[in-house]
Design a protein around this motif. Structure first.
Motif, PDB file in Angstrom:
ATOM      1  N   LYS A  74      -5.230  26.181  16.464  1.00 30.79           N
ATOM      2  CA  LYS A  74      -4.159  25.191  16.396  1.00 30.79           C
ATOM      3  C   LYS A  74      -4.198  24.480  15.046  1.00 30.79           C
ATOM      4  CE  LYS A  74      -2.744  25.114  20.881  1.00 30.79           C
ATOM      5  NZ  LYS A  74      -1.366  25.163  21.363  1.00 30.79           N
ATOM      6  N   ARG A  75      -3.013  24.184  14.507  1.00 32.08           N
ATOM      7  CA  ARG A  75      -2.950  23.426  13.257  1.00 32.08           C
ATOM      8  C   ARG A  75      -3.156  21.950  13.580  1.00 32.08           C
ATOM      9  NH1 ARG A  75      -2.050  23.624   8.156  1.00 32.08           N
ATOM     10  NH2 ARG A  75      -1.065  21.903   7.059  1.00 32.08           N
ATOM     11  N   VAL A  76      -4.174  21.345  12.964  1.00 27.56           N
ATOM     12  CA  VAL A  76      -4.597  19.996  13.333  1.00 27.56           C
ATOM     13  C   VAL A  76      -4.469  19.036  12.162  1.00 27.56           C
ATOM     14  CG1 VAL A  76      -6.499  18.604  14.242  1.00 27.56           C
ATOM     15  CG2 VAL A  76      -6.249  20.974  14.981  1.00 27.56           C
ATOM     16  N   VAL A  77      -3.979  17.831  12.467  1.00 25.28           N
ATOM     17  CA  VAL A  77      -4.018  16.723  11.513  1.00 25.28           C
ATOM     18  C   VAL A  77      -5.052  15.725  11.999  1.00 25.28           C
ATOM     19  CG1 VAL A  77      -2.781  14.740  10.554  1.00 25.28           C
ATOM     20  CG2 VAL A  77      -1.644  16.963  10.698  1.00 25.28           C
ATOM     21  N   VAL A  78      -6.027  15.405  11.160  1.00 27.84           N
ATOM     22  CA  VAL A  78      -7.044  14.395  11.471  1.00 27.84           C
ATOM     23  C   VAL A  78      -6.667  13.118  10.738  1.00 27.84           C
ATOM     24  CG1 VAL A  78      -9.476  13.745  11.282  1.00 27.84           C
ATOM     25  CG2 VAL A  78      -8.850  16.114  11.814  1.00 27.84           C
ATOM     26  N   VAL A  79      -6.550  12.025  11.476  1.00 28.15           N
ATOM     27  CA  VAL A  79      -6.178  10.737  10.886  1.00 28.15           C
ATOM     28  C   VAL A  79      -7.437   9.904  10.703  1.00 28.15           C
ATOM     29  CG1 VAL A  79      -4.815   8.632  11.152  1.00 28.15           C
ATOM     30  CG2 VAL A  79      -3.911  10.823  11.982  1.00 28.15           C
ATOM     31  N   GLY A  80      -7.827   9.656   9.449  1.00 23.04           N
ATOM     32  CA  GLY A  80      -9.009   8.857   9.163  1.00 23.04           C
ATOM     33  C   GLY A  80      -9.967   9.573   8.248  1.00 23.04           C
ATOM     34  N   GLY A  81     -10.250   8.980   7.089  1.00 23.84           N
ATOM     35  CA  GLY A  81     -11.137   9.595   6.109  1.00 23.84           C
ATOM     36  C   GLY A  81     -12.478   8.905   5.999  1.00 23.84           C
ATOM     37  N   GLY A 102     -12.486  27.317  12.675  1.00 21.48           N
ATOM     38  CA  GLY A 102     -11.349  28.193  12.433  1.00 21.48           C
ATOM     39  C   GLY A 102      -9.973  27.573  12.479  1.00 21.48           C
ATOM     40  N   ALA A 103      -9.879  26.259  12.661  1.00 22.42           N
ATOM     41  CA  ALA A 103      -8.563  25.622  12.731  1.00 22.42           C
ATOM     42  C   ALA A 103      -8.090  25.223  11.334  1.00 22.42           C
ATOM     43  CB  ALA A 103      -8.628  24.390  13.624  1.00 22.42           C
ATOM     44  N   PRO A 104      -6.783  25.398  11.020  1.00 22.76           N
ATOM     45  CA  PRO A 104      -6.229  24.840   9.773  1.00 22.76           C
ATOM     46  C   PRO A 104      -6.178  23.318   9.894  1.00 22.76           C
ATOM     47  CG  PRO A 104      -4.779  26.511  10.746  1.00 22.76           C
ATOM     48  CD  PRO A 104      -5.781  26.145  11.783  1.00 22.76           C
ATOM     49  N   VAL A 105      -6.753  22.601   8.924  1.00 26.53           N
ATOM     50  CA  VAL A 105      -6.910  21.146   9.050  1.00 26.53           C
ATOM     51  C   VAL A 105      -6.345  20.416   7.837  1.00 26.53           C
ATOM     52  CG1 VAL A 105      -8.564  19.248   9.332  1.00 26.53           C
ATOM     53  CG2 VAL A 105      -9.014  21.445  10.425  1.00 26.53           C
ATOM     54  N   THR A 106      -5.572  19.363   8.119  1.00 27.38           N
ATOM     55  CA  THR A 106      -5.168  18.398   7.090  1.00 27.38           C
ATOM     56  C   THR A 106      -5.741  17.044   7.484  1.00 27.38           C
ATOM     57  OG1 THR A 106      -3.085  19.544   6.617  1.00 27.38           O
ATOM     58  CG2 THR A 106      -3.239  17.239   5.949  1.00 27.38           C
ATOM     59  N   LEU A 107      -6.442  16.417   6.561  1.00 23.14           N
ATOM     60  CA  LEU A 107      -7.004  15.090   6.807  1.00 23.14           C
ATOM     61  C   LEU A 107      -6.163  14.060   6.053  1.00 23.14           C
ATOM     62  CD1 LEU A 107     -10.674  14.015   6.956  1.00 23.14           C
ATOM     63  CD2 LEU A 107      -9.134  12.757   5.473  1.00 23.14           C
ATOM     64  N   VAL A 108      -5.650  13.053   6.757  1.00 22.54           N
ATOM     65  CA  VAL A 108      -4.862  12.001   6.114  1.00 22.54           C
ATOM     66  C   VAL A 108      -5.618  10.686   6.205  1.00 22.54           C
ATOM     67  CG1 VAL A 108      -2.692  13.177   6.623  1.00 22.54           C
ATOM     68  CG2 VAL A 108      -3.501  11.427   8.188  1.00 22.54           C
ATOM     69  N   HIS A 109      -5.626   9.958   5.091  1.00 16.24           N
ATOM     70  CA  HIS A 109      -6.403   8.718   5.018  1.00 16.24           C
ATOM     71  C   HIS A 109      -5.577   7.632   4.339  1.00 16.24           C
ATOM     72  CE1 HIS A 109      -9.855   6.181   5.166  1.00 16.24           C
ATOM     73  NE2 HIS A 109     -10.130   6.225   3.886  1.00 16.24           N
ATOM     74  N   LEU A 110      -5.555   6.469   4.957  1.00 19.02           N
ATOM     75  CA  LEU A 110      -4.750   5.354   4.468  1.00 19.02           C
ATOM     76  C   LEU A 110      -5.196   4.853   3.101  1.00 19.02           C
ATOM     77  CD1 LEU A 110      -2.579   3.158   5.037  1.00 19.02           C
ATOM     78  CD2 LEU A 110      -4.370   1.847   6.207  1.00 19.02           C
ATOM     79  N   MET A 111      -6.483   4.877   2.829  1.00 18.59           N
ATOM     80  CA  MET A 111      -7.032   4.272   1.622  1.00 18.59           C
ATOM     81  C   MET A 111      -6.971   5.241   0.434  1.00 18.59           C
ATOM     82  SD  MET A 111      -7.599   1.453   3.045  1.00 18.59           S
ATOM     83  CE  MET A 111      -8.447   0.511   1.786  1.00 18.59           C
ATOM     84  N   ASP A 112      -7.394   4.720  -0.740  1.00 20.81           N
ATOM     85  CA  ASP A 112      -7.305   5.532  -1.962  1.00 20.81           C
ATOM     86  C   ASP A 112      -8.522   6.419  -2.177  1.00 20.81           C
ATOM     87  OD1 ASP A 112      -9.192   3.615  -2.548  1.00 20.81           O
ATOM     88  OD2 ASP A 112      -8.333   3.045  -4.484  1.00 20.81           O
ATOM     89  N   ARG A 113      -9.515   6.331  -1.304  1.00 24.62           N
ATOM     90  CA  ARG A 113     -10.693   7.189  -1.423  1.00 24.62           C
ATOM     91  C   ARG A 113     -11.330   7.372  -0.054  1.00 24.62           C
ATOM     92  NH1 ARG A 113     -12.848   2.129  -3.330  1.00 24.62           N
ATOM     93  NH2 ARG A 113     -14.906   1.640  -2.450  1.00 24.62           N
ATOM     94  N   LEU A 114     -12.064   8.457   0.094  1.00 24.99           N
ATOM     95  CA  LEU A 114     -12.780   8.743   1.324  1.00 24.99           C
ATOM     96  C   LEU A 114     -13.983   7.811   1.470  1.00 24.99           C
ATOM     97  CD1 LEU A 114     -12.825  12.656   1.143  1.00 24.99           C
ATOM     98  CD2 LEU A 114     -11.275  11.226   2.500  1.00 24.99           C
ATOM     99  N   MET A 115     -14.328   7.496   2.704  1.00 28.87           N
ATOM    100  CA  MET A 115     -15.525   6.693   3.014  1.00 28.87           C
ATOM    101  C   MET A 115     -15.639   5.466   2.111  1.00 28.87           C
ATOM    102  SD  MET A 115     -18.484   9.509   3.950  1.00 28.87           S
ATOM    103  CE  MET A 115     -19.620   8.228   4.486  1.00 28.87           C
ATOM    104  N   GLU A 116     -14.552   4.702   2.010  1.00 25.56           N
ATOM    105  CA  GLU A 116     -14.526   3.569   1.078  1.00 25.56           C
ATOM    106  C   GLU A 116     -15.535   2.486   1.434  1.00 25.56           C
ATOM    107  OE1 GLU A 116     -11.850   2.580   4.435  1.00 25.56           O
ATOM    108  OE2 GLU A 116     -12.052   4.333   3.149  1.00 25.56           O
ATOM    109  N   ARG A 117     -16.038   2.491   2.662  1.00 27.10           N
ATOM    110  CA  ARG A 117     -17.038   1.492   3.058  1.00 27.10           C
ATOM    111  C   ARG A 117     -18.449   1.885   2.646  1.00 27.10           C
ATOM    112  NH1 ARG A 117     -15.215  -0.434   9.156  1.00 27.10           N
ATOM    113  NH2 ARG A 117     -13.172  -1.244   8.574  1.00 27.10           N
TER     114      ARG A 117
END
Length: 402
Positions: free
Chosen positions: A145-152, A167-182
């Motif tokens: 399944k084509r999956v969108v993950v919300v949260g970086g 094996g899933a096609p994945v797009t990760l979307v993140h609100l902030m300007d960089r991953l793991m900003e914390r």
């Protein structure tokens, strides 16, 4: 006769508390552990490895059933506690059974956050937090399944990595300007993004999820800037919140988490909290190590010894999407601090050490984390680092081979 001590929650914090109590107060308490998840306590950090097919679900259990039996612990898992009666010192569980306690420990953990956007109720919208979620995601990956993950953050990256490996096609979307900003400064986050993308995961930053579209089931994710991403499933991994409902309904003091003092005691005598559900001096820790430190303090206190929890130096030392990542202390660098930086992006390595007033106050490592625990200990010790300053970027000195 042993005092009845009940722990609500059968996760990592509860397991560590029982382990510590078996060392400090063996036989003093008749311990019962009540957990909502229908299985023995397991290492939640390894769920993405289960998803990626790197380990089996049974391999992540913290302790075998025999370990609990040998310590005289009564386990009730797959069971939900519905009420705390503070006055009567009694718990009610979902089948109307009541359990009395002399001392009570709440280790109820956290709940995943679902964004309040249109379409969140559609079939195909899931979270990634526990082993039941991992089973659902494994089924999605098996069907490609084509999956969108919300949260970086950590959870989102782990979900994306596990799904992609499966094996899933994945797009990760993140609100902030960089991953793991914390946990990461901009250069470290940029390197992590590059390394994650090499694993076949599409990463979209500054991406605000506006809605989930579909006719009864997920068909696409629409971003606030108008971009539309085709999807057959959406995984929310955009953060967690302490699970405080039981404590709040029982009349205990709560803010973001269950308010506890330096002995991990709540606002009610003989009722304690630890782990992700606890709030100590205004801080809720969403990591494993603070929960372990809290468990050690609480076990000593319950054993009658003097013990006090002073808070934790937050450190992240994990494999994130297959990439070794470490972060601790003031990784950005406050005013008046200085940084020593080593970059080798071609090899996927970034190291940054933050120094203030002659002491190591923070560190970020990507790729090469073999000295992570040494840096963490230096940060905690707050000792002058002048004698090792010129060599410390290259790690702890090791004996030369003969």
């Amino acid at each position: 006769m042993s005092e009845p001590l009940v722990i609500v929650g059968n996760g990592m914090a509860a397991a560590r508390l029982v382990e510590e109590l078996s060392k400090t107060a063996l036989g003093r308490y008749a311990i019962a552990v009540i957990g909502e998840e229908p299985r023995l306590a397991y290492n939640r950090v390894l769920l993405s490895s289960v998803l990626a097919g790197e380990v089996g679900s049974h391999e992540i259990e913290l302790k075998a059933a025999s370990w609990w039996r040998e310590r005289g612990v009564t386990l009730k898992y797959g069971t939900r506690v519905t009420e705390i009666d503070v006055g009567r010192r009694e718990l009610k569980i979902e089948n109307d059974e009541s359990i009395a306690f002399s001392k009570l420990v709440l280790a109820t953990g956290s709940l995943p956050i679902r964004l309040n956007v249109p379409g969140v109720e559609l079939a195909g919208v899931h979270t990634f937090r526990d082993s039941r979620d991992a089973d659902i995601l494994l089924a999605l990956a098996a069907q490609k399944k084509r999956v969108v993950v919300v949260g970086g953050g950590l959870l989102g990256l782990e979900a994306a990595y596990g799904l992609a490996r499966a094996g899933a096609p994945v797009t990760l979307v993140h609100l902030m300007d960089r991953l793991m900003e914390r946990q990461l400064d901009p250069p470290a986050a940029a390197l992590l993004k590059s390394l994650v993308e090499r694993k076949g995961i599409e990463v979209l930053l500054n991406a605000n999820t506006a809605r989930i579209d579909g006719d009864g089931k997920v068909e696409a994710v629409e971003l606030a800037d108008g971009r539309r991403i085709a999807a057959e499933a959406v995984i929310f991994a955009a953060g967690i919140r302490p699970n405080i409902a039981l404590a709040k309904e029982g009349g205990l003091a709560v803010n973001r988490g269950i308010v506890v003092d330096d002995q991990m005691q709540s606002s009610a005598p003989d009722i304690f909290a630890l782990g992700e559900c606890a709030e100590h001096r205004g801080t809720c820790y969403g990591l494993v190590e603070p929960a372990h430190e809290q468990a050690r303090v609480l076990a000593r206190h319950l054993a009658g010894a003097t013990a006090s929890y002073q808070g934790s130096v937050v450190a992240t030392n994990l494999k994130v999407s297959g990439v070794s990542v470490f972060s601790a202390g003031d990784y950005i660098g406050a005013d008046g601090s200085e940084a020593i930086v080593l970059k080798d992006f071609r090899r996927g390595i970034y190291k940054k050490l933050v120094i203030a007033e002659g002491r190591l106050t923070g560190a970020v490592l990507i790729g090469d984390t073999q000295d992570a625990l040494w840096y963490r200990d230096l940060i905690r010790a707050r000792e002058p680092i002048a004698p090792i300053r010129t060599e410390m970027m290259f790690g702890r000195a090791r004996p030369k081979a003969a």
